[in-house]
Write a protein that holds these residues in place. Structure first.
Motif, PDB file in Angstrom:
ATOM      1  N   ILE A   7      51.650  31.484  34.075  1.00  8.68           N
ATOM      2  CA  ILE A   7      51.628  32.904  34.434  1.00  8.68           C
ATOM      3  C   ILE A   7      50.882  33.671  33.352  1.00  8.68           C
ATOM      4  N   THR A   8      49.868  34.445  33.753  1.00  9.32           N
ATOM      5  CA  THR A   8      49.039  35.211  32.821  1.00  9.32           C
ATOM      6  C   THR A   8      49.116  36.687  33.184  1.00  9.32           C
ATOM      7  N   LEU A   9      49.351  37.528  32.181  1.00 10.02           N
ATOM      8  CA  LEU A   9      49.364  38.982  32.391  1.00 10.02           C
ATOM      9  C   LEU A   9      47.924  39.470  32.406  1.00 10.02           C
ATOM     10  N   SER A  12      47.649  45.778  32.559  1.00 15.66           N
ATOM     11  CA  SER A  12      48.571  46.440  31.648  1.00 15.66           C
ATOM     12  C   SER A  12      49.795  46.990  32.372  1.00 15.66           C
ATOM     13  N   THR A  13      50.912  47.023  31.664  1.00 14.32           N
ATOM     14  CA  THR A  13      52.138  47.578  32.236  1.00 14.32           C
ATOM     15  C   THR A  13      52.276  49.068  31.940  1.00 14.32           C
ATOM     16  N   LEU A  32      48.491  41.686  26.919  1.00 13.43           N
ATOM     17  CA  LEU A  32      47.526  41.448  27.974  1.00 13.43           C
ATOM     18  C   LEU A  32      46.793  40.129  27.741  1.00 13.43           C
ATOM     19  N   ASN A  33      46.545  39.404  28.801  1.00  6.66           N
ATOM     20  CA  ASN A  33      45.837  38.116  28.803  1.00  6.66           C
ATOM     21  C   ASN A  33      46.594  36.992  28.108  1.00  6.66           C
ATOM     22  N   LYS A  34      47.885  37.168  27.850  1.00  6.47           N
ATOM     23  CA  LYS A  34      48.695  36.087  27.283  1.00  6.47           C
ATOM     24  C   LYS A  34      49.268  35.271  28.435  1.00  6.47           C
ATOM     25  N   LEU A  54      50.359  42.471  38.760  1.00  5.79           N
ATOM     26  CA  LEU A  54      50.088  42.518  37.317  1.00  5.79           C
ATOM     27  C   LEU A  54      49.760  41.148  36.727  1.00  5.79           C
ATOM     28  N   VAL A  55      50.065  40.078  37.449  1.00  3.93           N
ATOM     29  CA  VAL A  55      49.930  38.737  36.878  1.00  3.93           C
ATOM     30  C   VAL A  55      49.048  37.842  37.747  1.00  3.93           C
TER      31      VAL A  55
END
Length: 60
Positions: A7-9, A12-13, A32-34, A54-55
């Protein structure tokens, strides 16, 4: 079904619904992008479904 999900973000939240922010954080995504690897079960799938905008999800 795969046994793990990657799962990659990707979005942005900032400005997201507070419940969605907490869901993303509960998945272990802080920046972000982690990317995190989680077991593929109903609980994780439900969390991903809630924040699917978001993911990015890959089955591994």
């Amino acid at each position: 079904m795969a046994d793990k999900l990657r799962i990659t973000l990707v979005k942005s939240t900032i400005g997201a619904v507070p419940k969605h922010k907490k869901t993303v954080e509960a998945l272990g995504l802080r920046k972000l992008n982690k990317t995190v690897e989680m077991p593929d079960n109903a609980g994780v799938r439900g969390m991903v479904q809630q924040v699917r905008h978001l993911v990015k999800v890959e089955e591994i």
